[in-house]
Design a protein around this motif. Structure first.
Motif, PDB file in Angstrom:
ATOM      1  N   HIS A   3      14.635  26.020  17.911  1.00 44.45           N
ATOM      2  CA  HIS A   3      14.166  24.678  17.595  1.00 44.45           C
ATOM      3  C   HIS A   3      14.789  24.134  16.318  1.00 44.45           C
ATOM      4  N   GLN A   5      17.630  21.607  15.617  1.00 43.06           N
ATOM      5  CA  GLN A   5      18.532  20.672  16.291  1.00 43.06           C
ATOM      6  C   GLN A   5      18.704  19.427  15.431  1.00 43.06           C
ATOM      7  N   HIS A   6      19.856  18.796  15.567  1.00 44.89           N
ATOM      8  CA  HIS A   6      20.025  17.503  14.895  1.00 44.89           C
ATOM      9  C   HIS A   6      19.333  16.418  15.711  1.00 44.89           C
TER      10      HIS A   6
END
Ligand code: LLP
Length: 418
Positions: A3, A5-6
């Motif tokens: 989990h 993420q950009h």
């Protein structure tokens, strides 16, 4: 899957931006994702659901109390290798009957402490240790449940420092001698022989070494049973690898299927000791760029985290992906070493990495740092150890504070003070 993420240009851990944590807590900082930890535990747990099993997390990979409590809440236990690890586990509320204890150098004090605590079993690594445990248990009027750690002599095809099941390694009892040791164990007082243990190495990315070693171990279990030794627990150790770069380790389900095939008909409880696979990709180390500099032949990005914070690159030449916390467009790419503030040339987090140019003040995420990151950190160069933060949904919690300068000298005295 993890989990981190950009979203747009900004790196998030679950629903919290990494920049927000860095601004609030400072850098360097370890950040863990609660959802990722949960998911990894459950994936492995589900994969083994067709056989009786217990996941004993190897807390050497990540010993934070919040992590231990999370896994215990999901039904997990622990694999400990020291009195200190046992203390941590008990402090986090892990039930002692779910704790196994390995390690080649258990001291008298540690053995007595584990016996008093009522752990599930000792994974015994030598004939002398076996006798010592028997002696201490007999003297304290209790019985020690034991498994012998067998060394199956299988090449796990990993970094030599973390291969543990070869005959030249210090771990376990040579498989050819194990029957004899089991016989000896039966004659010693205050021992209850309940299991067998193996652990062949770490960051293993192929199934075959696991299958080969377990096949050997299972062969031994059959012989033992034929001789009347009831092996109730088969502890298959840890070692399952993760993707740091482009490795393709088996998925939990593939891993489980292959191993369950080897052991199913024995009806024993399977103990697993995963470390890295549960926590590695559930954590990052966030660090801030202090300076950039050039030598005639190299570019350097100097950051505020060093080998004391994350030892793996220096120690094993390990690769950790480097991500920008805030992505920017239009930056030229630069090949650089990412280095820390420590006074050694071995102090690097990445070598010859091509990345969009970093400027002083910008944040960097060192990925896959949840395993053997904080636990292997030190105070070298009198650097306070980094804090640890756990993110759950849109909240973050400081689950270990940054050390202070006062922490650095706690317990020390000059001769005048003695
Ligand atoms: N069980 C025993 C008895 C172990 O010695 C180990 C790790 C494990 C389980 C967990 O192994 P894992 O599932 O994490 O591979 N510092 C090195 C790794 C050392 C592993 C030591 N033993 C690294 O940063 O790669």
């Amino acid at each position: 899957m993890h989990h981190f993420q950009h979203r747009g240009d900004d790196l998030y851990c679950e629903d919290v931006s990494v920049a927000r944590i860095a601004d609030a807590v400072g850098t360097p900082v370890y950040i863990y994702s609660h959802a990722t930890l949960t998911r990894h535990f459950q994936a492995l747990d589900d994969a083994f659901s067709s056989v009786p099993h217990l996941i004993c997390f190897a807390l050497k990979a990540n010993a934070n109390l919040a992590v231990l409590q999370l896994f215990a809440g999901l039904g997990g236990g622990l694999d400990v290798v020291s009195g200190g690890e046992l203390y941590r586990g008990l402090a986090a509320g892990v039930p002692p009957e779910r704790i196994v204890y390995a390690g080649v150098g258990k001291t008298r004090e540690e053995i007595a402490y584990a016996l008093r605590s009522g752990i599930l079993m000792f994974n015994v690594e030598s004939d002398q240790e076996l006798r010592r445990i028997s002696e201490i248990a007999a003297a304290s009027g209790c019985t020690a449940r034991i498994a012998l750690r067998v060394n199956p002599d299988v090449d796990p095809k990993t970094h030599p420092y973390i291969a543990t099941g070869l005959k030249q390694s210090k771990f376990g009892i040579e498989i050819g001698r194990a029957l004899e040791e089991y016989e000896a164990a039966k004659t010693l007082p205050a021992l209850d022989v309940v299991g067998i243990h193996q652990h062949i190495g770490s960051q293993i990315t192929m199934i075959q070494p696991f299958v080969d070693s377990l096949t050997r171990t299972v062969g031994l279990v059959r012989q033992l049973r034929a001789q009347g030794t009831d092996i109730r627990y088969i502890d298959i150790g840890g070692g399952l690898g993760i993707t740091y770069r482009d490795e393709t380790p088996p998925l939990p389900l593939e891993f489980a299927r292959a191993l369950i095939d080897v052991i199913r008909d024995l009806g024993a409880t399977v103990i697993l000791e995963p470390g890295r696979v549960l926590v590695g990709n559930a954590g990052i180390l966030a660090t801030r760029v202090l300076y950039t500099k050039q030598s005639p032949v190299k570019n350097f990005v100097v950051v505020d985290a060093g080998m004391n914070d994350l030892a793996r690159p220096s120690l094993y030449g390990s690769y950790h992906a480097i991500w920008r916390v805030h992505r920017v467009s239009g930056r030229d790419e630069v090949t650089a070493d990412v280095v820390g503030p420590i006074c050694e040339s071995g102090d690097f987090l990445a070598k010859d990495r091509t990345l969009p140019r970093f400027e002083p003040g910008e944040l960097m995420a060192v990925m896959s740092a949840g395993a053997y990151g904080h636990t292997m950190s030190s105070n070298y160069n009198a650097r306070p150890r980094a804090p640890e933060v756990m993110v759950r949904g849109n909240q973050f919690y400081v689950v270990r504070e940054r050390e202070t300068y006062a922490d650095l000298i706690r317990g020390e005295r000059t001769l005048d003070g003695c």
